[in-house]
Write an enzyme that holds these catalytic residues in place. Structure first.
Site, PDB file in Angstrom:
ATOM      1  N   GLU A   1     -32.058  23.013 -27.816  1.00 16.03           N
ATOM      2  CA  GLU A   1     -31.955  22.590 -26.419  1.00 16.03           C
ATOM      3  C   GLU A   1     -32.011  23.847 -25.569  1.00 16.03           C
ATOM      4  O   GLU A   1     -31.610  24.921 -25.997  1.00 16.03           O
ATOM      5  CB  GLU A   1     -30.626  21.881 -26.184  1.00 16.03           C
ATOM      6  CG  GLU A   1     -30.417  20.670 -27.055  1.00 16.03           C
ATOM      7  CD  GLU A   1     -31.071  19.442 -26.461  1.00 16.03           C
ATOM      8  OE1 GLU A   1     -30.889  19.225 -25.252  1.00 16.03           O
ATOM      9  OE2 GLU A   1     -31.769  18.723 -27.190  1.00 16.03           O
ATOM     10  N   ASP A   2     -32.483  23.695 -24.330  1.00 14.86           N
ATOM     11  CA  ASP A   2     -32.517  24.850 -23.448  1.00 14.86           C
ATOM     12  C   ASP A   2     -31.088  25.321 -23.177  1.00 14.86           C
ATOM     13  O   ASP A   2     -30.216  24.513 -22.869  1.00 14.86           O
ATOM     14  CB  ASP A   2     -33.223  24.467 -22.147  1.00 14.86           C
ATOM     15  CG  ASP A   2     -33.920  25.675 -21.554  1.00 14.86           C
ATOM     16  OD1 ASP A   2     -34.103  26.664 -22.288  1.00 14.86           O
ATOM     17  OD2 ASP A   2     -34.262  25.619 -20.366  1.00 14.86           O
TER      18      ASP A   2
END
Ligand code: MN
Length: 491
Positions: A77-78
């Site tokens: 995930e960012d």
């Protein structure tokens, strides 16, 4: 089932070392854990998607780093806290690639006029690293193959984006096999009626052409053996539906004027043999004048190389024959990815560096050009439009007097050429010599033309020029110059 997925990826890899296999196994185990509770809209486990991406990358001969990055493309995930652990496990290169891919997923594309900002960000992200682009294109290919499972409205959005962005990108990277697959998968969603019509047309025409091509193939094979040509292979391919659809208007919608519905390909081991085979072909059948193309001596701007000729079969048919080496054949299908597979550093460089004679030290790739260019486009609608004309249209290769290559959109004129070199040259263009002949500045440039721009200090852009330009770049400079002239005359 999971082990089978892994097995398929490893089997698809091209002569992997033990550590390559180990890396892919680790990536697979990691993805399996990360996606264990996720399913796709089709109901299949999410793992099937990332495994398919890994397998496709292996099939086009990408190394273990890219295959692993493909398998892992959805695991970060960012701004994820897990990033440190991920980096420890897979190293900085794979982390960099996966992060690039993660960022991309957030830029959703919403059709033509809106959301120029997300398109801008998308371009910025893919233009950073061509490997990110390759994985992204392969990821999109699998999404297109499984598009059926999505709701209708999403299908259209994704298919449109595929046609407008992904397929042209694949094309500019020379990945024509993937480009064709992406286009033909998107075609029925975006233009259902035209798809059905084109399909019918192709089927009718193909059955006739197939007869001719089989006959030509038999006779050619026999003659090649007689003349002592060794290690050759012939195969034929049928034209992609979408490229047929796009070509029809150029031929007044007359399918009988399209000679490469089927093309016969002769694959040989070296370049001299290509020319030898061309000679043999022309000894057997009369070629159509103006249809002999030497893309070996003058490759297409995306790197494509082959000899093309169309011949009269003698019993009413016309068949296109394409002659190339094995390496050219692989490159014609996989473009930039093939150069990675062959570790062709030299070619990789020339692929990305565009020489401009006026700035000999600053070599710029077209991807960097995209980044530069989009900064100057403020109107949102103009962004996609300019992208389509300046970067994604079919290209021609033309030469400066020094032999430097400038690539331009198809049917560009000397005005476009002049502005591509430098705005000062564009703004003072007086005339153009094309292949040593003085020609009008509205002449449409052809692949391989040598162009020399004649400038005069007093020459200025005129309104008429706007009608004779293809590039948004030239148009912008001309408009600016015209505005300035206007303002000056009022002083
Ligand atoms: Mn994906």
């Amino acid at each position: 089932m999971n082990d089978l997925l892994l097995r398929e990826i490893i089997d698809a890899m091209h002569s992997p070392l033990r550590e390559d296999v180990a890396l892919v196994e680790r990536a697979f185990a990691f993805a399996k854990e990360a996606h264990k509770d996720q399913t796709r809209l089709s109901g299949e486990p999410y793992l099937t998607h990332v495994a398919a991406v890994g397998k496709k990358l292996a099939k086009i001969r990408m190394g273990s780093t890219l295959v692993a990055a493909g398998i892992l493309h959805d695991t970060l995930e960012d701004g994820d806290v897990k990033e440190t652990a991920f980096r420890k496990k897979f190293g900085s290169e794979i982390t960099y690639l996966v992060k690039g891919l993660t960022k991309l997923d957030k830029y959703h594309y919403h059709g033509v006029r809106r959301h120029a900002e997300s398109l801008r960000k998308f371009l910025l992200a893919v233009a950073q690293d061509v490997r990110v682009m390759i994985i992204k294109i392969v990821d999109r290919l699998h999404n297109m193959e499984t598009l059926d499972a999505l709701p209708k409205e999403k299908q259209l959005r994704i298919a449109l984006e595929t046609l407008e962005i992904y397929a042209p990108l694949a094309n500019r990277l020379g990945m024509s096999e993937l480009r064709g697959a992406l286009e033909d998968l998107a075609f029925p969603y975006v233009h259902p009626k035209e798809y059905a019509q084109t399909k019918k047309l192709l089927q009718q025409k193909a059955s006739v052409t197939e007869k001719y091509i089989k006959k030509v193939d038999r006779q050619l094979q026999k003659t090649l053996v007689e003349k002592g040509v060794k290690n050759f292979e012939t195969l034929y391919r049928i034209k992609n539906l979408y490229s047929l659809y796009k070509k029809l208007p150029k031929k007044n919608m007359d399918v009988n004027k399209i000679y490469d519905i089927y093309a016969l390909r002769v694959v040989v081991h070296d370049v001299p043999t290509c020319y030898q085979v061309l000679g043999i072909v022309h000894g057997l059948w009369k070629p159509l004048p103006d249809h002999i193309k030497d893309y070996i001596a003058v490759p297409k701007p995306n790197g494509y190389q082959s000899l093309h000729t169309s011949i009269f079969t003698g019993d009413g048919g016309i068949v296109e024959i394409q002659i190339r080496t094995k390496k050219m054949h692989h490159e014609a299908q996989y473009g930039i990815a093939a150069h990675f597979a062959y570790k062709d550093e030299g070619i990789l460089k020339s692929f990305f560096l565009r020489k401009k004679s006026s700035t000999p030290k600053k070599k710029v790739s077209w991807m960097k050009d995209i980044i530069e260019w989009q900064k100057n486009v403020s109107e949102s609608g103009k962004l996609l439009e300019g992208l389509k004309t300046d970067f994604f249209k079919d290209r021609v290769f033309v030469f400066t007097p020094n032999g430097d290559v400038i690539d331009l959109p198809e049917s560009s004129t000397p005005i476009d050429f002049a502005y591509a070199i430098h705005s000062d040259i564009g703004n003072h263009t007086y005339g153009a010599h094309i292949n040593e002949k003085f020609m009008g500045i509205d002449t449409s440039l052809q692949n391989g033309d040598r162009v020399e721009i004649e400038t005069r200090p007093n020459s200025r852009p005129s309104k008429k020029w706007l009608m004779h330009t293809k590039t948004a770049l030239a148009r912008r400079h001309i408009s600016n110059a015209l505005q300035k002239q206007d303002a000056d005359s009022k002083k």
